[in-house]
Design a protein around this motif. Structure first.
Motif, short mmCIF file in Angstrom:
data_model
loop_
_atom_site.label_atom_id
_atom_site.label_comp_id
_atom_site.label_asym_id
_atom_site.label_seq_id
_atom_site.Cartn_x
_atom_site.Cartn_y
_atom_site.Cartn_z
N SER A 316 0.81 -1.22 0.00
CA SER A 316 0.00 0.00 0.00
C SER A 316 0.84 1.26 0.00
CB SER A 316 -0.93 0.02 1.22
OG SER A 316 -0.15 -0.04 2.40
N SER A 317 2.18 1.13 -0.02
CA SER A 317 3.03 2.32 0.02
C SER A 317 3.12 2.95 -1.36
CB SER A 317 4.42 1.95 0.51
OG SER A 317 5.04 1.07 -0.42
N TYR A 322 3.33 5.60 3.20
CA TYR A 322 2.66 4.32 3.11
C TYR A 322 1.64 4.25 4.23
CZ TYR A 322 6.30 3.24 6.56
OH TYR A 322 7.14 3.28 7.63
N SER A 323 0.73 3.29 4.12
CA SER A 323 -0.32 3.17 5.11
C SER A 323 -0.64 1.70 5.35
CB SER A 323 -1.58 3.92 4.67
OG SER A 323 -2.08 3.38 3.47
N SER A 325 -3.89 -0.66 6.95
CA SER A 325 -5.31 -0.59 7.30
C SER A 325 -5.72 -1.73 8.23
CB SER A 325 -6.17 -0.62 6.03
OG SER A 325 -5.85 0.46 5.18
N ASP A 335 -6.51 2.75 11.10
CA ASP A 335 -5.72 2.91 9.89
C ASP A 335 -4.54 3.81 10.23
OD1 ASP A 335 -7.43 1.39 8.47
OD2 ASP A 335 -8.33 3.02 7.32
N VAL A 336 -3.33 3.37 9.91
CA VAL A 336 -2.14 4.13 10.23
C VAL A 336 -1.45 4.53 8.94
CG1 VAL A 336 0.04 4.17 11.50
CG2 VAL A 336 -1.89 2.83 12.37
N SER A 337 -1.20 5.83 8.78
CA SER A 337 -0.50 6.35 7.60
C SER A 337 0.80 6.98 8.02
CB SER A 337 -1.38 7.39 6.87
OG SER A 337 -2.59 6.81 6.44
N ALA A 355 3.21 10.36 11.46
CA ALA A 355 2.27 9.24 11.53
C ALA A 355 0.89 9.77 11.91
CB ALA A 355 2.74 8.20 12.55
#
Length: 606
Positions: A316-317, A322-323, A325, A335-337, A355
């Protein structure tokens, strides 16, 4: 010195003065020269006019054997008319340009263009600009004898005048240069003094001193520049204060943002963290918290090289971030981005990490509800389809089935088709409400009659469950303006739920009244549907109007529905500008309150 503004202004004015005087002198001298030559030609044309006495006398003298002497005497007598002086002479020449007699003994006369033209019989008598002298030639011919009358002007007088004019221009130039230098000195002084003040003010502003005000002593461009500088200084001060204010605002937003946000420095330590993330982490956040600890808490198994680039990136990066889910943490779905953060410390650029932790628990629960809804609808659709298929197969398999048995199975199929129609209809209604495509039929009607009618209609269904259904109006109800059919749909849906979820032999009451400041001019009508049924658990009350939500989760429950009825009812009531709410206690019954304004906010048919 040569780069100073003093020198440049003086040099510009001196060059300007010299250029102007040279141009003026050239124009004056050329005009004087042209005027003198034009005046000479005009005087000769006027004197030697064909109709004049001089020409008549010269032609008469041409018949004499001593014509040159006679003509000389005639021309000598016309010296004043011809302007004969020390600089101008006249000559009598033969047809070849040879001197016969003249006012001077110049025997070496050059054959000029005017003389040659006269010899050919086509006199021109033009004076080219820049000629050494001016001349005029005239051919006299009586048929037997011919001669040339020639007048020559050395232009010494004009040259003396030109030199005198040139000396005057030169003197004016010298005085002009002196004046230009003096003027340039004062002009440069007037310009540079405020510029020096502006320079001092600019240095003070650069040092962070905004209180110093530069005085304005003029209203010209320099004064305007000074005013502009003072205004710029004020605006710069205001801008810096605004930037500081915006910085404080960002800090406040960062602090109170609902999403968790944390910024890590190049070495992984925490630079900034907001209250939302600290609340989310709880006792897991302490002074030793850093980037690696965050990854460990959230179970993210990749690392980051702060100085180079991301390594062990998930799919997903992209780019500088990048993140991840659907991270399960402490009963929440997150969800962490991650994104690259560039910051400056000690005038050196560094790379850090920002973050952002977003709580997706609500979205996760909604998706879960939707999945349950799809399962419920699939079940609800499959059940009637199975019944319809079974009824049809039974009829087809028994060709000798009795008529009453066939009718039983066919009626069962029709009932199941009606059930499917109701499910599809609910879905279509909700879709139209979502897309604002509902066609409203707004009209004024007697709500009291509508409630009476609904009560009479629903009594049949209530009696089938051995319920008692009654209607009571506490006040005289006014007419309201709304979509009558939609309001009936809401009330029938609510009453049907009461009938469905009340054990047999229950009591259902339909009550109505008005609300507002007074009963004479009320704001609207409120309707109560009260039953003594099974009630609703307290934890389910906040979710009753959510779409796809069902209090009864069992798919095999006889009373189970799709969870759309109350959602549709709320959409309809809200569109009218009203409200709907539920009060209930488990095992003690439920009361649904519907409030409708006198005049709906739906003014036109959509």
């Amino acid at each position: 010195m040569y780069n100073s503004l003093y020198f440049k202004i003086i040099l510009i004015l001196v060059i300007f003065m010299i250029t102007v005087m040279c141009v003026i002198g050239t124009i004056l001298i050329n005009n004087v020269n042209s005027f003198y030559m034009d005046e000479f030609t005009t005087q000769m044309d006027r004197s030697f006019s064909e109709s004049g006495q001089l020409m008549s006398d010269l032609y008469d003298a041409l018949w004499s054997d001593s014509f040159a002497e006679e003509q000389y005497k005639i021309l000598d007598s016309y010296q004043g008319v011809l302007g004969i002086d020390n600089y101008r002479d006249f000559y009598i020449l033969d047809i070849n340009g040879k001197l016969i007699k003249g006012s001077s003994d110049d025997s070496n006369l050059k054959k000029t263009a005017n003389m040659l033209a006269a010899m050919s019989g086509e006199p021109v008598n033009k004076q080219p600009l820049g000629s050494e002298f001016a001349d005029y030639a005239l051919l006299l011919d009586n048929g037997d004898r011919s001669c040339l009358i020639y007048v020559k002007d050395t232009m010494d007088e004009m040259q003396q005048f030109t030199w005198r004019l040139f000396s005057i221009i030169l003197q004016a130039l010298m005085f002009g240069l002196i004046f230009a230098v003096i003027l340039a000195f004062f002009l440069s002084k007037a310009i540079t003094s405020p510029i020096q003040s502006l320079t001092r003010g600019a240095k003070l502003v650069a040092a962070g001193e905004f209180s110093h005000e530069i005085d304005v002593h003029s209203h010209d461009e320099i004064g305007t520049l000074t005013d502009t500088f003072n205004y710029m200084k004020t605006r710069l001060k205001s801008t810096i204060e605004e930037v500081s204010g915006e910085h404080r605002k960002l800090e406040m937003v960062f602090t109170y943002l609902r999403d968790g946000v944390v910024a890590f420095a190049e070495d992984g330590r925490v630079m900034h963290i907001n209250q939302s993330l600290m609340d989310l982490l709880g006792d897991k956040y302490d002074d030793s918290f850093n980037f690696n600890k965050l990854l460990t808490l959230f179970g993210v198994d990749y690392s980051l090289d702060f100085n180079v680039e991301y390594v062990d990136r998930p799919e997903s990066s992209s780019g500088d971030g990048y993140s991840v889910s659907d991270i399960m943490f402490d009963g929440k779905v997150l969800d962490v981005s991650f994104g690259r953060l560039r910051y400056t410390a000690d005038n050196v650029s560094h790379n850090g990490v920002l973050a952002v932790i977003h709580d997706e628990t609500g979205r996760y629960e909604l998706d879960k509800s939707r999945r349950e809804f799809v399962a419920n609808v699939s079940h609800e659709m499959r059940t009637p389809l199975t019944s319809i298929k079974g009824a049809c197969e039974t009829i087809l398999s028994d060709k000798n089935m009795q008529q009453d048995m066939q009718e039983f199975f066919l009626n069962m199929a029709v009932d199941e088709c009606d059930r499917m129609t109701r499910i599809v209809s609910d879905l279509l209604v909700l879709s139209r409400l979502d897309n604002k495509r509902t066609k409203w039929n707004i009209q004024s009607f007697d709500i009291d009659k509508v409630l009476n009618h609904i009560c009479e209609v629903m009594k049949v269904d209530a009696a089938a469950h051995q319920h008692s259904l009654s209607y009571t109006a506490a006040n005289e109800l006014p007419f309201i303006t709304a979509d009558k059919e939609r309001i009936e749909q809401v009330l029938i849906n609510v009453i049907s739920n009461s009938i469905k979820y009340t054990p047999e032999g229950g009591k259902i009451e339909l009550l109505a009244g008005v609300y507002g400041k007074n009963d004479v001019n009320p704001d609207g009508v409120e309707i109560f549907v009260k039953d003594n049924g099974i009630g609703i658990p307290e934890e389910d009350l906040p979710h009753l109007f959510e779409r796809f939500y069902r209090v009864e989760k069992s798919r095999t429950s006889e009373t189970g529905g799709t969870g759309l009825g109350l959602a549709i009812a709320k959409e309809i009531v809200d569109s009218h500008g009203g409200s709907i709410e539920v009060e209930s206690s488990l095992g003690e019954g439920t009361t649904v309150i519907v409030r409708l304004p006198i005049e709906t906010k739906l003014k036109t048919v959509e």
